[in-house]
Design an enzyme around this catalytic site. Structure first.
Site, PDB file in Angstrom:
ATOM      1  N   CYS A   1      54.366 -46.887 -12.710  1.00 38.02           N
ATOM      2  CA  CYS A   1      54.350 -45.627 -12.652  1.00 38.02           C
ATOM      3  C   CYS A   1      53.314 -46.327 -14.218  1.00 38.02           C
ATOM      4  O   CYS A   1      53.131 -47.003 -14.797  1.00 38.02           O
ATOM      5  CB  CYS A   1      55.450 -45.871 -13.734  1.00 38.02           C
ATOM      6  SG  CYS A   1      56.327 -44.468 -14.661  1.00 38.02           S
TER       7      CYS A   1
ATOM      8  N   ALA B   1      51.276 -43.144   3.081  1.00 38.28           N
ATOM      9  CA  ALA B   1      51.147 -41.807   1.605  1.00 38.28           C
ATOM     10  C   ALA B   1      52.665 -40.872   1.230  1.00 38.28           C
ATOM     11  O   ALA B   1      52.189 -40.119   1.913  1.00 38.28           O
ATOM     12  CB  ALA B   1      49.749 -41.073   1.214  1.00 38.28           C
TER      13      ALA B   1
ATOM     14  N   GLY C   1      55.284 -58.920   1.673  1.00 37.88           N
ATOM     15  CA  GLY C   1      54.051 -58.713   1.859  1.00 37.88           C
ATOM     16  C   GLY C   1      54.185 -59.244   3.164  1.00 37.88           C
ATOM     17  O   GLY C   1      54.170 -60.372   3.637  1.00 37.88           O
ATOM     18  N   GLY C   2      53.458 -58.524   4.340  1.00 35.94           N
ATOM     19  CA  GLY C   2      53.211 -58.515   5.574  1.00 35.94           C
ATOM     20  C   GLY C   2      54.578 -59.581   6.823  1.00 35.94           C
ATOM     21  O   GLY C   2      53.794 -59.905   7.248  1.00 35.94           O
TER      22      GLY C   2
ATOM     23  N   GLY D   1      58.801 -54.510   5.104  1.00 36.07           N
ATOM     24  CA  GLY D   1      58.908 -52.867   4.911  1.00 36.07           C
ATOM     25  C   GLY D   1      57.512 -52.739   5.904  1.00 36.07           C
ATOM     26  O   GLY D   1      58.025 -52.246   6.930  1.00 36.07           O
TER      27      GLY D   1
ATOM     28  N   LYS E   1      58.878 -54.342  -9.615  1.00 35.76           N
ATOM     29  CA  LYS E   1      58.246 -54.393  -8.441  1.00 35.76           C
ATOM     30  C   LYS E   1      56.673 -54.328  -8.652  1.00 35.76           C
ATOM     31  O   LYS E   1      56.041 -54.314  -9.582  1.00 35.76           O
ATOM     32  CB  LYS E   1      58.171 -53.785  -7.574  1.00 35.76           C
ATOM     33  CG  LYS E   1      57.644 -53.410  -6.202  1.00 35.76           C
ATOM     34  CD  LYS E   1      58.099 -52.826  -4.536  1.00 35.76           C
ATOM     35  CE  LYS E   1      58.158 -53.081  -3.620  1.00 35.76           C
ATOM     36  NZ  LYS E   1      58.627 -52.067  -2.577  1.00 35.76           N
TER      37      LYS E   1
ATOM     38  N   GLY F   1      51.508 -54.417   6.303  1.00 39.20           N
ATOM     39  CA  GLY F   1      51.019 -55.186   7.201  1.00 39.20           C
ATOM     40  C   GLY F   1      50.840 -56.597   7.980  1.00 39.20           C
ATOM     41  O   GLY F   1      50.891 -57.423   6.255  1.00 39.20           O
TER      42      GLY F   1
ATOM     43  N   ASN G   1      59.495 -49.194 -10.420  1.00 41.68           N
ATOM     44  CA  ASN G   1      57.916 -49.560  -9.327  1.00 41.68           C
ATOM     45  C   ASN G   1      57.222 -49.123 -10.600  1.00 41.68           C
ATOM     46  O   ASN G   1      56.721 -48.442 -11.265  1.00 41.68           O
ATOM     47  CB  ASN G   1      57.989 -48.099  -8.312  1.00 41.68           C
ATOM     48  CG  ASN G   1      57.052 -47.938  -7.439  1.00 41.68           C
ATOM     49  OD1 ASN G   1      55.680 -48.390  -7.828  1.00 41.68           O
ATOM     50  ND2 ASN G   1      56.819 -47.792  -6.436  1.00 41.68           N
TER      51      ASN G   1
END
Length: 307
Positions: free
Chosen positions: A133, A73, A246-247, A268, A167, A220, A130
């Protein structure tokens, strides 16, 4: 094998040295990670997400580790886009590695203003909307196709010289509708996933472990099957390129995403495990494509089939 990939776009072919780029914010403002590896080795670079103005750093914990990933966050960056352009961008290898800015805003008008401020900056090659929004009160634009197309169209018009990525947010969402609306609005590529909202609690202090509101984005290795499916769905819905995310935690994951149809990938949460993760991943990817006898990405892109 030459790991480079050329991605078509409305502003010409975007050539990356390899298909690896960090997801926004997972390498900080990039310059910090120059102490751990040569940033110029990656395909593209994304710093922290940017608002047009600076924020106040939150005192709440921004990242916490869970059993199968991380909850983050990060709230509003304490650096505005103008500070980043003046103080950080000159130290980055923008002449040889595309710099992409993930944009956040309180509404579509501020997003349009932010895109317009970035457009004349030669050191920034692309921008990423992003789609969570607006950041603040209000219904996310992705929930209304008319509003979503208007958002993307405004950004496209404000930044006609930039590679435009959109995204997709995470969760059980109509990714096909979202991706199609972004393509119609003028996006050059779709980033197919973000993160799920999640929370965790410290039972000893009886407090939520991350985020000013007690929650954040969960990402993750556990999310890879979800991210891979969303990538496949996005690829099936649009004619523009898709960036898988993703992951991703190993070279095999990168190959899976490309076989699902992705042109490149964003990495990420794995970057939170160690600061030099990206360059290690690149080395493993180089070895893997040689071992598999892959001669080009086009040879394997979108080749996975249903049994």
């Amino acid at each position: 094998m030459n790991l480079s990939v050329t991605i078509p776009s409305s502003v010409g072919g975007i050539t990356l040295k390899n298909p690896l780029m960090p997801a926004a914010a997972t390498l900080g403002n990039l310059i910090e990670h120059a102490n751990y590896f040569d940033l110029n080795r990656l395909g593209a670079l994304l710093p922290n997400s940017m608002f047009i103005d600076a924020g106040t750093p939150t005192t709440a914990r921004k990242i916490c580790k869970t059993d199968h990933g991380f909850i983050s966050a990060l709230s509003k960056n304490n650096m505005s886009i103008f500070t980043f352009i003046e103080e950080i961008l000159p130290a980055l290898p923008s002449a040889t590695t595309p710099i992409i800015i993930d944009m956040k805003a309180i509404d579509k008008y501020q997003m349009e203003e932010l895109a317009g401020a970035i457009n004349p900056v030669p050191g920034i090659r692309g921008i990423e909307i992003n789609l969570n929004c607006p950041y603040g009160p209000g219904t996310p634009y992705w929930k209304n196709q008319h509003e979503l197309r208007d958002l993307v169209s405004r950004v496209r018009a404000a930044a006609p010289d930039k590679w435009l990525l959109a995204k997709v947010p995470g969760g059980d969402i109509p990714v096909e509708e979202i991706a199609s609306a972004c393509e119609e609005g003028g996006a050059d590529a779709i980033v197919s996933y973000s993160s799920l909202n999640g929370a965790c609690i410290d039972i000893y202090s009886r407090t939520y472990r991350c985020g000013g509101g007690g929650s954040g984005g969960f990402s993750g290795p556990a999310m890879k099957p979800v991210g891979l499916l969303l990538c496949r769905r996005a690829v099936s819905a649009v004619t523009i390129p898709v960036i898988g995310i993703g992951g991703i935690s190993c070279a095999e994951d990168v190959i899976e995403y490309i076989m699902a149809g992705a042109h490149a990938v964003q990495v990420g949460s794995a970057n939170l495990s160690r600061p030099d993760f990206m360059v290690r991943l690149l080395e493993k990817l180089e070895d893997l494509v040689d071992n598999l006898g892959i001669s080009s990405w086009e040879e394997i892109r979108k080749t996975a089939h249903v049994q």
